[in-house]
Write a protein that holds these residues in place. Structure first.
Motif, PDB file in Angstrom:
ATOM      1  N   ASP A  41      34.067 -71.950  47.767  1.00 52.31           N
ATOM      2  CA  ASP A  41      32.752 -72.441  48.494  1.00 52.31           C
ATOM      3  C   ASP A  41      31.828 -71.312  48.668  1.00 52.31           C
ATOM      4  N   ALA A  42      32.366 -70.080  48.477  1.00 54.54           N
ATOM      5  CA  ALA A  42      31.397 -68.941  48.621  1.00 54.54           C
ATOM      6  C   ALA A  42      30.091 -68.925  47.772  1.00 54.54           C
ATOM      7  N   PRO A  43      29.062 -68.595  48.278  1.00 57.52           N
ATOM      8  CA  PRO A  43      27.943 -68.588  47.397  1.00 57.52           C
ATOM      9  C   PRO A  43      28.152 -67.479  46.198  1.00 57.52           C
ATOM     10  N   ASP A  44      27.395 -68.018  44.957  1.00 56.85           N
ATOM     11  CA  ASP A  44      27.422 -66.833  43.905  1.00 56.85           C
ATOM     12  C   ASP A  44      26.199 -65.654  44.222  1.00 56.85           C
ATOM     13  N   TYR A  45      26.476 -64.473  43.712  1.00 62.48           N
ATOM     14  CA  TYR A  45      25.509 -63.480  44.092  1.00 62.48           C
ATOM     15  C   TYR A  45      24.619 -62.821  42.851  1.00 62.48           C
ATOM     16  N   VAL A  46      23.648 -62.154  43.205  1.00 61.12           N
ATOM     17  CA  VAL A  46      23.091 -61.376  42.016  1.00 61.12           C
ATOM     18  C   VAL A  46      23.315 -59.923  42.301  1.00 61.12           C
ATOM     19  N   LEU A  47      23.812 -59.150  41.263  1.00 60.06           N
ATOM     20  CA  LEU A  47      23.986 -57.714  41.567  1.00 60.06           C
ATOM     21  C   LEU A  47      22.828 -57.186  40.592  1.00 60.06           C
ATOM     22  N   GLN A  48      22.316 -56.119  41.341  1.00 56.11           N
ATOM     23  CA  GLN A  48      21.256 -55.414  40.449  1.00 56.11           C
ATOM     24  C   GLN A  48      21.256 -54.083  40.670  1.00 56.11           C
ATOM     25  N   ARG A  49      21.051 -53.286  39.425  1.00 51.43           N
ATOM     26  CA  ARG A  49      20.993 -51.747  39.644  1.00 51.43           C
ATOM     27  C   ARG A  49      19.343 -51.601  39.729  1.00 51.43           C
ATOM     28  N   ILE A  50      18.948 -51.001  40.610  1.00 56.86           N
ATOM     29  CA  ILE A  50      17.413 -50.753  40.447  1.00 56.86           C
ATOM     30  C   ILE A  50      16.941 -49.462  39.715  1.00 56.86           C
ATOM     31  N   ASN A  51      16.134 -49.464  38.744  1.00 54.33           N
ATOM     32  CA  ASN A  51      15.806 -48.343  38.156  1.00 54.33           C
ATOM     33  C   ASN A  51      14.931 -47.377  39.030  1.00 54.33           C
ATOM     34  N   ASN A  52      15.677 -46.276  39.132  1.00 54.03           N
ATOM     35  CA  ASN A  52      14.758 -45.352  40.240  1.00 54.03           C
ATOM     36  C   ASN A  52      14.189 -44.196  39.450  1.00 54.03           C
ATOM     37  N   ALA A  53      14.207 -44.343  38.092  1.00 54.42           N
ATOM     38  CA  ALA A  53      13.357 -43.481  37.156  1.00 54.42           C
ATOM     39  C   ALA A  53      12.037 -43.916  37.388  1.00 54.42           C
ATOM     40  N   ILE A  54      11.851 -45.301  37.592  1.00 55.96           N
ATOM     41  CA  ILE A  54      10.405 -45.933  37.529  1.00 55.96           C
ATOM     42  C   ILE A  54      10.075 -46.173  38.960  1.00 55.96           C
ATOM     43  N   PHE A  55      11.093 -46.532  39.869  1.00 56.03           N
ATOM     44  CA  PHE A  55      11.000 -46.904  41.298  1.00 56.03           C
ATOM     45  C   PHE A  55      11.479 -45.627  42.140  1.00 56.03           C
ATOM     46  N   GLN A  56      10.916 -44.820  42.300  1.00 57.43           N
ATOM     47  CA  GLN A  56      11.422 -43.570  42.787  1.00 57.43           C
ATOM     48  C   GLN A  56      11.886 -43.394  44.062  1.00 57.43           C
ATOM     49  N   ASP A  57      11.245 -44.333  45.065  1.00 59.52           N
ATOM     50  CA  ASP A  57      11.404 -44.441  46.358  1.00 59.52           C
ATOM     51  C   ASP A  57      12.035 -45.614  46.696  1.00 59.52           C
TER      52      ASP A  57
END
Ligand code: GN1
Ligand code: MG
Length: 362
Positions: A41-57
């Motif tokens: 019954d647990a929810p599914d999740y979205v795992l994301q790697r944030i592109n910190n070359a473009i988003f530096q902060d």
């Protein structure tokens, strides 16, 4: 997923349920996204790697997103909206208490709850353009009174003066020796540059506000339910203060072009009036109550601004030797440049039609 140990990354987050499978999700060009399927019954999740070359902060970026999603949730609750968990993204805390986790290899990760039974679209129809207009307008409307200042996740992202400076610098350096073949395009862009930079001037004069905008309003940044109704706006990395032109104009740049932004056959390129009218109708239904007269008057400018700005960005990248946008063949950025220039020219042929249509709605 290569050699990425998703299990140990997920272990850093307060997720419930036992992970059954992790598989790639979507086709984003910036971040890497995975669907985390859990047992029972647990929810599914979205795992994301944030592109910190473009988003530096990343800290600032996640702060923006937390403020925005919490605010939207409160608005939906106050309105008595049903099914709120399907209408706003929800992030899962890492064990550190933050909504992201930085691993030993300096990769940044975040986890949100997966919203099941949704559909994403790549193409715009007049019906969906109307719905998208309403949804992006109401996204901005909900955010007119965010309780905290937000930062720019990419500084000066949609600043036309900066984009012109970058083009002029590229021209000066001519790093790839390509200037000769594009000189006429540079000249044409220079002729309209002042006019296209009017937003920044009006801002300096205190006549044009910045508001919290999405800044990447493509139709594929929206989730629909299985009946085709808009559920929620996603891909919030670029949410930041900007002119409302960013959301209104950039949607039409892609949505109201008869073809893709890199179609090399310029006879396919053109401004789709029907999509313009549908999107504008929906947008103003949501947004007219908070827009100032000058913002409304300049909506046709916004429609021209985004193909112009994108043309400048693609051209600068071509002259620089393709250092920013991914390319599939050597003249890819040149084809994109010509495509956006053709769209810009066609939009300008519709200036009066657009102004008249907007007056008619108000
Ligand atoms: C980039 O990768 P994508 O398609 O989400 C760019 C946009 C441009 C777009 C042009 C962070 O977005 O500003 O409009 O390409 N995003 C960034 O295709 O530069
Ligand atoms: Mg996206």
């Amino acid at each position: 997923m290569g050699n990425i140990d998703t299990a140990s990354i997920l272990a850093q987050f307060e997720i419930s349920g036992k992970v059954q499978e992790v598989k790639p999700l979507g086709n984003g060009l910036i971040n890497d996204t995975y669907h985390v399927i859990t047992e029972g019954d647990a929810p599914d999740y979205v795992l994301q790697r944030i592109n910190n070359a473009i988003f530096q902060d990343v800290d600032l970026l996640q702060h923006n997103i937390e403020v925005v999603t919490a605010h939207i949730r409160r608005k939906l609750e106050a309105d008595g909206t049903d099914d709120i968990d399907r209408k706003v993204l929800q992030f899962v805390k890492a064990r550190s208490g933050k909504t992201y986790y930085c691993d030993e290899a300096d990769r940044y990760w975040r986890v949100m709850i997966y919203i099941p039974d949704t559909v994403t679209n790549e193409a715009v129809t007049p019906e969906s353009a109307y719905d998208c207009g309403k949804a992006f307008g109401s996204f901005e409307k909900m955010l007119v009174d965010v309780p905290e200042p937000l930062g720019e996740t990419i500084p000066d992202f949609h600043n036309m003066e900066l984009r012109m400076r970058q083009l002029r610098e590229a021209v000066q350096n001519d790093a790839a020796g390509r200037l000769g073949e594009v000189r006429d395009i540079v000249d044409e862009l220079e002729r309209d540059a002042d006019e296209m930079c009017q937003g920044e001037r009006l801002y300096r004069e205190g006549r044009l506000p910045k508001r919290i905008c999405h800044c990447d309003t493509k139709v594929n940044n929206m989730l629909f339910d299985q009946q085709g109704r808009v559920l929620c706006v996603i891909d919030l990395d670029t949410v930041m203060p900007s002119f409302i032109f960013s959301d209104y104009g950039d949607f039409l740049r892609t949505g109201a072009n008869f073809t893709a932004e890199d179609d090399p056959d310029l006879s396919h390129v053109g401004f789709n009036e029907e999509i313009f009218k549908a999107f504008t109708t929906g947008y103003l239904e949501s947004a007219r109550e908070f827009l100032t007269p000058i913002e409304m008057e300049l909506l046709p400018y916004a429609v021209a601004l985004f193909p112009f700005m994108q043309c400048v960005r693609f051209l600068a990248d071509y002259i620089n030797g393709d250092t920013y946008y991914k390319i599939k063949y050597p003249t890819h950025n040149l084809d994109r440049t010509r495509n956006q220039l053709a769209l810009y020219r066609d939009v300008r042929r519709h200036d009066q039609m657009m102004a008249a249509f907007i007056r008619g709605l108000l």
